[in-house]
Design an enzyme around this catalytic site. Structure first.
Site, short mmCIF file in Angstrom:
data_model
loop_
_atom_site.label_atom_id
_atom_site.label_comp_id
_atom_site.label_asym_id
_atom_site.label_seq_id
_atom_site.Cartn_x
_atom_site.Cartn_y
_atom_site.Cartn_z
N ASN A 88 52.86 64.85 37.69
CA ASN A 88 52.67 64.03 38.90
C ASN A 88 51.70 64.66 39.91
OD1 ASN A 88 54.70 65.97 39.44
ND2 ASN A 88 55.39 64.77 41.18
N GLU A 114 62.46 73.72 39.34
CA GLU A 114 62.26 72.69 40.37
C GLU A 114 62.39 71.36 39.65
OE1 GLU A 114 62.07 73.32 43.42
OE2 GLU A 114 61.17 75.29 43.70
N CYS A 169 58.06 64.18 43.62
CA CYS A 169 59.50 64.51 43.52
C CYS A 169 60.19 64.31 44.85
CB CYS A 169 59.66 65.94 43.04
SG CYS A 169 58.76 67.11 44.07
N GLU A 172 60.72 78.40 46.14
CA GLU A 172 59.35 78.88 46.09
C GLU A 172 58.81 78.93 47.53
OE1 GLU A 172 58.31 75.81 42.93
OE2 GLU A 172 57.24 77.52 42.07
#
Ligand code: NAD
Length: 496
Positions: free
Chosen positions: A164, A262, A296, A477
């Protein structure tokens, strides 16, 4: 730029681009290939290596061979290498934006202002920040010792990224992994490999030390799996779906690898009746439909306080109806196609589920006509879709759709909405719209999510931890979090 790529990006595509693996600093052809489709036309536009164990072994060997030389360099030397790559990438921003758009389906303007500049920022940010955070020391006069901590690289980092935000998410892993002294084998998504391939050329042009970065292209269950289970890869950083993340966690657990995951989201927005409605709707249009809902962090559940519900729904639906959909190269287009045909079919299935579950489709797919130029009729387009009337337990309110569909539902009180927002298996992010600052803080503290935005969305500071809770992720992160992930701490104690 490689002339084959240049020709294809100008739209004069006679035959698809053939992509090679990047191993030990050189482009290595692969025998077998996977077709990659231009989502706006449905035509094959690139041939991606269908790599397997042999290619991954070669890449890991190259990364291992380069480790000693790279890890012994000073942080400043490593930073200089990354900064050179960032400069070259920035000078080719337009070519990369066009390619990312062509490969992924997002409008060129979006790749131009977000994706590629963010790749440059990823490289520069970690090059500048990591050297200041590497080691600590402490003198203890009572014990008569000096302690210092080394943050040591761990070897070959395996990086797996999704389709994405292709180069954006790859560089978000690559930059800190390298700055911490690791060498890398990356496997981008087989759906969007072109900009990662172009990036290999940038590394060559920047005289980046051979073998420090290796990129192996291919499918998840073959190339991806060979990488994550490779005995010489002690750490794996993954971004992608919760299903794949679960598989990676299971496959790597017996090998005690360090993992960063993630994963998916089912992100909510909470709209209180004291919010600035105009700015809230403009933000929710972006958060629901940008990149065709394939970020996301996109909003897919909107909880609106009852007194505002009717008015909000009317205005929000009117805004969604105005969204322009079409070829990603068109500068006025807000939404391009979805990334692939199977993905479009999956997203459209959720509209059928919504109807089966008693929802009403207020606008979007099946309501308004999708008017496309003839060359885009086979592309993977759909209209932004708003659904209401669903129960919190319905499939559209519980499962990640990852497309331009958002569900709107009313609520009465603050306590009620907090419970309802938290009632999903996911916890990536949420946003709250209110003019009451105290309420903004209160609600943010109670929502189970890795990030809560108030009166904004997608504002990212790389120093701030990013990640999810529950089925949305494991680990964070950021400057500090990535430093901790990509290194192991060692304490050295000396008697003085
Ligand atoms: P995906 O899980 O299908 O694929 C992601 C990557 O994993 C790809 O490179 C794929 O080839 C690889 N892969 C698949 N099977 C594998 C296996 N068995 N072993 C090793 N690697 C394997 O996800 P996707 O469809 O590419 O991306 C969309 C998903 O990513 C959505 O769920 C979205 O929410 C999530 N995502 C999360 C974040 C985040 O930061 N939390 C960011 C972007 C996307």
């Amino acid at each position: 730029m490689n002339f084959v790529l240049a020709r294809s990006f100008q739209g004069k595509m006679d035959e698809p681009i053939v992509i090679n693996n990047f191993i030990g600093g050189v482009m290595v052809p692969c025998q077998d290939h996977i077709d990659s489709h231009d989502p706006s036309t449905g035509l094959v536009w690139a041939k991606i290596p269908d790599s397997g164990q042999a290619e991954v072994d070669a890449a890991v060997n190259a990364a291992q061979a380069a480790f000693e030389g790279w890890s012994c360099k000073s942080a400043q030397t490593r930073a200089n290498h990354l900064l050179k790559v960032a400069d070259i990438l920035e000078s080719r921003l337009e070519e990369f934006a066009v390619a990312e758009s062509r490969d992924q389906g997002k409008p060129v303007w979006l790749a131009r202002i977000i994706d590629i500049p963010r790749c440059v920022l990823n490289l520069r940010h970690f090059a500048h920040a990591i050297p200041h955070h590497l080691n600590t020391s402490n003198v203890n006069p009572e014990m008569g010792v000096v302690n210092y901590t080394l943050r040591e690289p761990q070897g070959v980092a395996g990086l797996i990224s999704p389709w994405n935000l292709p180069l954006y998410l790859l560089t978000f892993k690559l930059a800190p992994a390298l700055m911490c002294g690791n060498t890398v084998v990356a496997k981008p998504s087989e759906m969007t490999s072109v900009t990662a391939y172009m990036f290999c050329k940038v590394l060559q042009d920047a005289d980046f030390p051979a073998g420090v970065v290796n990129i192996v292209f291919g499918r998840g269950p073959s190339a991806g799996q060979a990488l994550i289970t490779h005995p010489q890869v002690p750490l794996v950083s993954f971004t992608g779906s919760t299903l794949t993340g679960k598989f990676i966690a299971q496959a790597t657990a017996p090998m005690f690898k360090k993992l960063s995951l993630e994963m998916g989201g089912k992100n909510a927005a909470v709209v209180f009746d004291d919010c600035d409605m105009e700015s809230c709707i403009a933000t929710l249009k972006r958060s629901s439909f940008i990149n065709s809902g394939q970020v996301c962090l996109c909003t897919s559940r909107i909880f609106v306080q009852k007194s505002l519900f009717k008015d909000f729904l009317e205005k929000f639906t009117a805004v969604a109806r105005e969204v322009k959909i079409g070829p990603p190269s068109d500068k006025d287009v807000f939404m391009g196609p979805l990334n692939s045909k199977p993905h479009l079919e999956k997203v459209l299935r959720y509209i059928s589920y919504a109807v089966e579950d008693g929802g009403q489709v207020l606008c979007g797919h099946g309501v308004e006509i999708l008017d496309l130029p003839p060359q885009n009729k086979e592309g993977y387009f759909m209209r932004p879709t708003i659904i209401t009337g669903l129960s919190d337990k319905s499939r559209c309110m519980q499962e990640e759709i990852f497309g331009p569909i958002t569900c709107v539902t009313p609520f009465d009180t603050e306590e009620e909405v907090i419970t309802r927002v938290n009632d999903t298996p996911y916890g990536l992010c949420a946003s709250v719209f209110t003019s009451n600052l105290a309420r903004g803080h209160r609600v943010a503290h109670k929502l189970k999510a890795g990030t809560v935005w108030t009166n904004c969305w997608l504002v990212r500071d790389l120093d701030m931890p990013f990640g999810g809770v529950k089925k949305s992720g494991l680990g964070r992160e950021s400057t500090q979090d990535s430093l901790e992930f990509y290194t192991e701490a060692k304490t050295v104690c000396i008697k003085i």
